[in-house]
Design a protein around this motif. Structure first.
Motif, PDB file in Angstrom:
ATOM      1  N   LYS A 316       0.810  -1.223   0.000  1.00 55.28           N
ATOM      2  CA  LYS A 316       0.000   0.000   0.000  1.00 55.28           C
ATOM      3  C   LYS A 316       0.848   1.280   0.000  1.00 55.28           C
ATOM      4  O   LYS A 316       0.292   2.381  -0.090  1.00 55.28           O
ATOM      5  N   ASP A 317       2.169   1.165   0.096  1.00 51.55           N
ATOM      6  CA  ASP A 317       3.010   2.366   0.140  1.00 51.55           C
ATOM      7  C   ASP A 317       2.853   3.233  -1.105  1.00 51.55           C
ATOM      8  O   ASP A 317       2.731   4.464  -1.011  1.00 51.55           O
ATOM      9  N   SER A 318       2.871   2.617  -2.275  1.00 53.78           N
ATOM     10  CA  SER A 318       2.759   3.395  -3.506  1.00 53.78           C
ATOM     11  C   SER A 318       1.376   4.033  -3.623  1.00 53.78           C
ATOM     12  O   SER A 318       1.242   5.151  -4.137  1.00 53.78           O
ATOM     13  N   LEU A 319       0.338   3.358  -3.111  1.00 51.92           N
ATOM     14  CA  LEU A 319      -1.005   3.934  -3.101  1.00 51.92           C
ATOM     15  C   LEU A 319      -1.053   5.157  -2.181  1.00 51.92           C
ATOM     16  O   LEU A 319      -1.685   6.166  -2.508  1.00 51.92           O
ATOM     17  N   GLU A 320      -0.367   5.080  -1.036  1.00 48.45           N
ATOM     18  CA  GLU A 320      -0.326   6.232  -0.136  1.00 48.45           C
ATOM     19  C   GLU A 320       0.330   7.433  -0.829  1.00 48.45           C
ATOM     20  O   GLU A 320      -0.176   8.557  -0.743  1.00 48.45           O
ATOM     21  N   ILE A 321       1.451   7.188  -1.519  1.00 52.05           N
ATOM     22  CA  ILE A 321       2.118   8.282  -2.233  1.00 52.05           C
ATOM     23  C   ILE A 321       1.185   8.861  -3.299  1.00 52.05           C
ATOM     24  O   ILE A 321       1.080  10.085  -3.460  1.00 52.05           O
ATOM     25  N   GLU A 322       0.485   7.990  -4.012  1.00 43.74           N
ATOM     26  CA  GLU A 322      -0.462   8.462  -5.034  1.00 43.74           C
ATOM     27  C   GLU A 322      -1.546   9.335  -4.411  1.00 43.74           C
ATOM     28  O   GLU A 322      -1.924  10.380  -4.959  1.00 43.74           O
ATOM     29  N   ASN A 323      -2.046   8.919  -3.240  1.00 40.21           N
ATOM     30  CA  ASN A 323      -3.074   9.712  -2.552  1.00 40.21           C
ATOM     31  C   ASN A 323      -2.546  11.088  -2.147  1.00 40.21           C
ATOM     32  O   ASN A 323      -3.258  12.091  -2.248  1.00 40.21           O
ATOM     33  N   TRP A 324      -1.298  11.144  -1.692  1.00 43.92           N
ATOM     34  CA  TRP A 324      -0.692  12.435  -1.347  1.00 43.92           C
ATOM     35  C   TRP A 324      -0.568  13.327  -2.582  1.00 43.92           C
ATOM     36  O   TRP A 324      -0.858  14.520  -2.531  1.00 43.92           O
ATOM     37  N   THR A 325      -0.115  12.743  -3.707  1.00 46.92           N
ATOM     38  CA  THR A 325       0.049  13.560  -4.925  1.00 46.92           C
ATOM     39  C   THR A 325      -1.285  14.136  -5.379  1.00 46.92           C
ATOM     40  O   THR A 325      -1.358  15.288  -5.820  1.00 46.92           O
ATOM     41  N   LYS A 326      -2.350  13.357  -5.245  1.00 44.49           N
ATOM     42  CA  LYS A 326      -3.672  13.842  -5.657  1.00 44.49           C
ATOM     43  C   LYS A 326      -4.228  14.864  -4.679  1.00 44.49           C
ATOM     44  O   LYS A 326      -4.813  15.877  -5.087  1.00 44.49           O
ATOM     45  N   ALA A 327      -4.062  14.608  -3.380  1.00 45.41           N
ATOM     46  CA  ALA A 327      -4.587  15.532  -2.368  1.00 45.41           C
ATOM     47  C   ALA A 327      -3.878  16.883  -2.415  1.00 45.41           C
ATOM     48  O   ALA A 327      -4.502  17.941  -2.245  1.00 45.41           O
ATOM     49  N   LEU A 328      -2.560  16.860  -2.641  1.00 48.12           N
ATOM     50  CA  LEU A 328      -1.771  18.096  -2.659  1.00 48.12           C
ATOM     51  C   LEU A 328      -1.701  18.717  -4.050  1.00 48.12           C
ATOM     52  O   LEU A 328      -1.295  19.884  -4.185  1.00 48.12           O
ATOM     53  N   ASP A 329      -2.061  17.926  -5.068  1.00 53.20           N
ATOM     54  CA  ASP A 329      -1.881  18.341  -6.467  1.00 53.20           C
ATOM     55  C   ASP A 329      -0.411  18.729  -6.705  1.00 53.20           C
ATOM     56  O   ASP A 329      -0.101  19.747  -7.315  1.00 53.20           O
ATOM     57  N   ARG A 330       0.483  17.888  -6.187  1.00 55.66           N
ATOM     58  CA  ARG A 330       1.924  18.100  -6.330  1.00 55.66           C
ATOM     59  C   ARG A 330       2.580  16.759  -6.650  1.00 55.66           C
ATOM     60  O   ARG A 330       2.283  15.759  -6.002  1.00 55.66           O
ATOM     61  N   LYS A 331       3.468  16.737  -7.610  1.00 58.42           N
ATOM     62  CA  LYS A 331       4.169  15.504  -7.959  1.00 58.42           C
ATOM     63  C   LYS A 331       5.548  15.836  -8.510  1.00 58.42           C
ATOM     64  O   LYS A 331       5.930  17.008  -8.596  1.00 58.42           O
ATOM     65  N   GLY A 332       6.288  14.795  -8.883  1.00 64.11           N
ATOM     66  CA  GLY A 332       7.621  15.005  -9.444  1.00 64.11           C
ATOM     67  C   GLY A 332       8.526  15.755  -8.485  1.00 64.11           C
ATOM     68  O   GLY A 332       8.576  15.463  -7.283  1.00 64.11           O
ATOM     69  N   THR A 333       9.239  16.754  -8.991  1.00 62.77           N
ATOM     70  CA  THR A 333      10.141  17.556  -8.148  1.00 62.77           C
ATOM     71  C   THR A 333       9.383  18.577  -7.311  1.00 62.77           C
ATOM     72  O   THR A 333       9.953  19.186  -6.404  1.00 62.77           O
ATOM     73  N   ASN A 334       8.103  18.766  -7.596  1.00 62.84           N
ATOM     74  CA  ASN A 334       7.276  19.718  -6.848  1.00 62.84           C
ATOM     75  C   ASN A 334       6.694  19.102  -5.573  1.00 62.84           C
ATOM     76  O   ASN A 334       6.077  19.783  -4.769  1.00 62.84           O
ATOM     77  N   PHE A 335       6.917  17.805  -5.391  1.00 61.77           N
ATOM     78  CA  PHE A 335       6.376  17.108  -4.226  1.00 61.77           C
ATOM     79  C   PHE A 335       7.216  17.457  -2.991  1.00 61.77           C
ATOM     80  O   PHE A 335       8.423  17.684  -3.098  1.00 61.77           O
ATOM     81  N   PRO A 336       6.605  17.512  -1.798  1.00 62.24           N
ATOM     82  CA  PRO A 336       7.398  17.762  -0.581  1.00 62.24           C
ATOM     83  C   PRO A 336       8.348  16.592  -0.288  1.00 62.24           C
ATOM     84  O   PRO A 336       8.175  15.490  -0.806  1.00 62.24           O
ATOM     85  N   TYR A 337       9.326  16.816   0.579  1.00 63.59           N
ATOM     86  CA  TYR A 337      10.120  15.708   1.096  1.00 63.59           C
ATOM     87  C   TYR A 337       9.185  14.760   1.853  1.00 63.59           C
ATOM     88  O   TYR A 337       8.191  15.187   2.434  1.00 63.59           O
TER      89      TYR A 337
END
Length: 427
Positions: A316-337
């Motif tokens: 489920k780790d990759s699903l959690e990251i996907e949920n963060w990218t969608k919730a924050l609308d941030r991905k790639g180098t724009n994603f937080p640490y």
């Protein structure tokens, strides 16, 4: 006008450090607390490694009398009392044996299961017709609210004294409950946190579910691998984390050290609908929990510098990251640490959220971001979503302003808190 809520005390009993100095050292230097467990091997568990706080008999006597320790067999209460009292003293608060309770102070201290070893011991005595030999503290050690009752008595707390229980979201939820009570002006300070028992009778069910790591029994420190392509399940852990949550006005009045501010947060449930179930998260609810936490905190998604994730080293780790990218609308180098403490402690279950919150606050207060161990082979599903540079492998000295901390638990329950580096706007 709602009150500003700050953190003035920290305490911890973690597998990689009991006490804030030892724990901070472990965070900075990527020291693992995961060890081989001979009892799990003897009981033929698939996973034979675990994280348990190292508690000596001498340390126990600093928090309990010899009389209290007679017949005592509850690791969760032990860990919670040590962490809770450390946080109280760390906040500069005294422990006095006054006639009157402290009406302004309370505790919301979560637990998953209390005193399971004491339960087992008691069941054997009952079956052997020895009910009268159970002792006078069985109820206190085995009731779910045992931890808050012990802390309430040791500290003389007169405000709310209670225990919440929401699986792996327990600790994060307890902090949010304390935040809500203080912001509403119903208490000046709340000792918030959570604890989790250790041992095979807690961990067996997870081993039976085949969600625990079994490929690293000979190399325990490599066993917990959040976000890694070679992750093989979570490593069971235990311990307790504690934070003194306080009204800013009260904290300033008594000259307390302020570690961080809580801007807000959110708790919700996916209702085990959609793709959610007893053991799987409803992605819509996870994303909503994050976005509602951000809104409640009065910030935007772009203000978040880092995330301390739930990230357990399962599929489920990759699903959690996907949920963060969608919730924050941030991905790639724009994603937080992003980092996961579980690489060093294992999954401490009901204690996870509070121990990880202590780690989050320490990063804000001391200006560093701890590295993700065992993550050199970042999962390709994750690198497809965020840049690898956002998953630091070693500690980075960095002044962070806002960190989001989230926990997601069995029963499809979610909690997210927004922590901020403290600034005194009154000055």
């Amino acid at each position: 006008m709602s009150k500003r809520v700050v953190i003035t005390g920290l305490g911890v009993s973690a597998p990689n450090g009991v006490g804030i100095p030892a724990f901070t050292n472990s965070l900075r230097n990527s020291l693992s607390g995961i060890r081989h467990d001979s009892q799990l091997e003897e009981l033929q568990f698939s996973c034979q490694i675990a994280g348990q706080p190292p508690i000596s008999d001498e340390l126990k006597l600093e928090y309990f009398t010899e009389l209290e320790l007679r017949g005592f067999n509850s690791t969760g209460i032990l860990y919670g009392v040590i962490a809770g009292i450390e946080a109280w003293k760390n906040a500069g608060l005294s422990i006095e044996n006054n006639e009157e309770p402290d009406w302004d102070s309370g505790t919301i201290f979560g637990s998953g299961t209390s005193g399971i070893d004491k339960f087992r011991e008691s069941i054997y005595k009952i079956d052997e017709l020895q009910v009268r030999r159970l002792g006078s503290t069985v109820v206190a050690q085995t009731m779910n609210s045992g931890i808050s009752a012990y802390l309430g008595g040791k500290l003389g707390l007169g405000n709310q004294v209670t225990t919440n229980s929401s699986a792996c979201a327990t600790g994060t939820e307890a902090i949010m409950m304390a935040y809500d009570r203080i912001q509403a002006g119903q208490a000046k300070r709340i000792l918030a946190g959570s604890t989790g028992d250790s041992g095979p009778y807690i961990w067996a069910g997870f081993d039976a579910l085949r969600v625990c790591s079994s490929k690293y029994n000979d190399t325990p420190e490599q066993g917990s691998r959040p976000m890694s392509a070679s992750a093989a399940g979570f490593v069971p852990g235990s311990g307790a984390g504690a934070l003194v949550i306080e009204d800013l006005e009260s904290a300033l009045e008594r000259g307390a050290t302020i570690y961080a501010e809580i801007l807000g947060g959110n708790v919700n449930s996916g209702g085990q609908r959609g793709n959610g179930s007893m053991t799987a998260p409803n992605s819509t609810a996870v994303q909503r929990c994050i976005t509602d936490a951000i809104q409640n905190a009065g910030i935007s998604a772009t203000d978040i510098d880092a995330i301390n994730g739930h990230l357990t080293a399962t599929t489920k780790d990759s699903l959690e990251i996907e949920n963060w990218t969608k919730a924050l609308d941030r991905k790639g180098t724009n994603f937080p640490y992003i980092n996961s403490l579980k690489s060093m402690t294992g999954h401490c279950l009901s204690a996870a959220g509070s121990i990880e919150s202590v780690a989050t606050v320490l990063q804000l207060h001391e200006g560093f971001l701890f590295g993700n161990t065992n993550c050199e082979d970042l999962h390709p599903e994750i690198t497809a979503l965020i840049d690898a540079s956002k998953v630091p492998l070693k500690t980075i000295d960095k002044n962070l302003n806002i960190i989001a901390k989230a926990s997601f638990g069995f029963g499809d329950v979610n909690a997210c808190i927004i922590f901020k580096k403290f600034e005194n706007l009154y000055e």
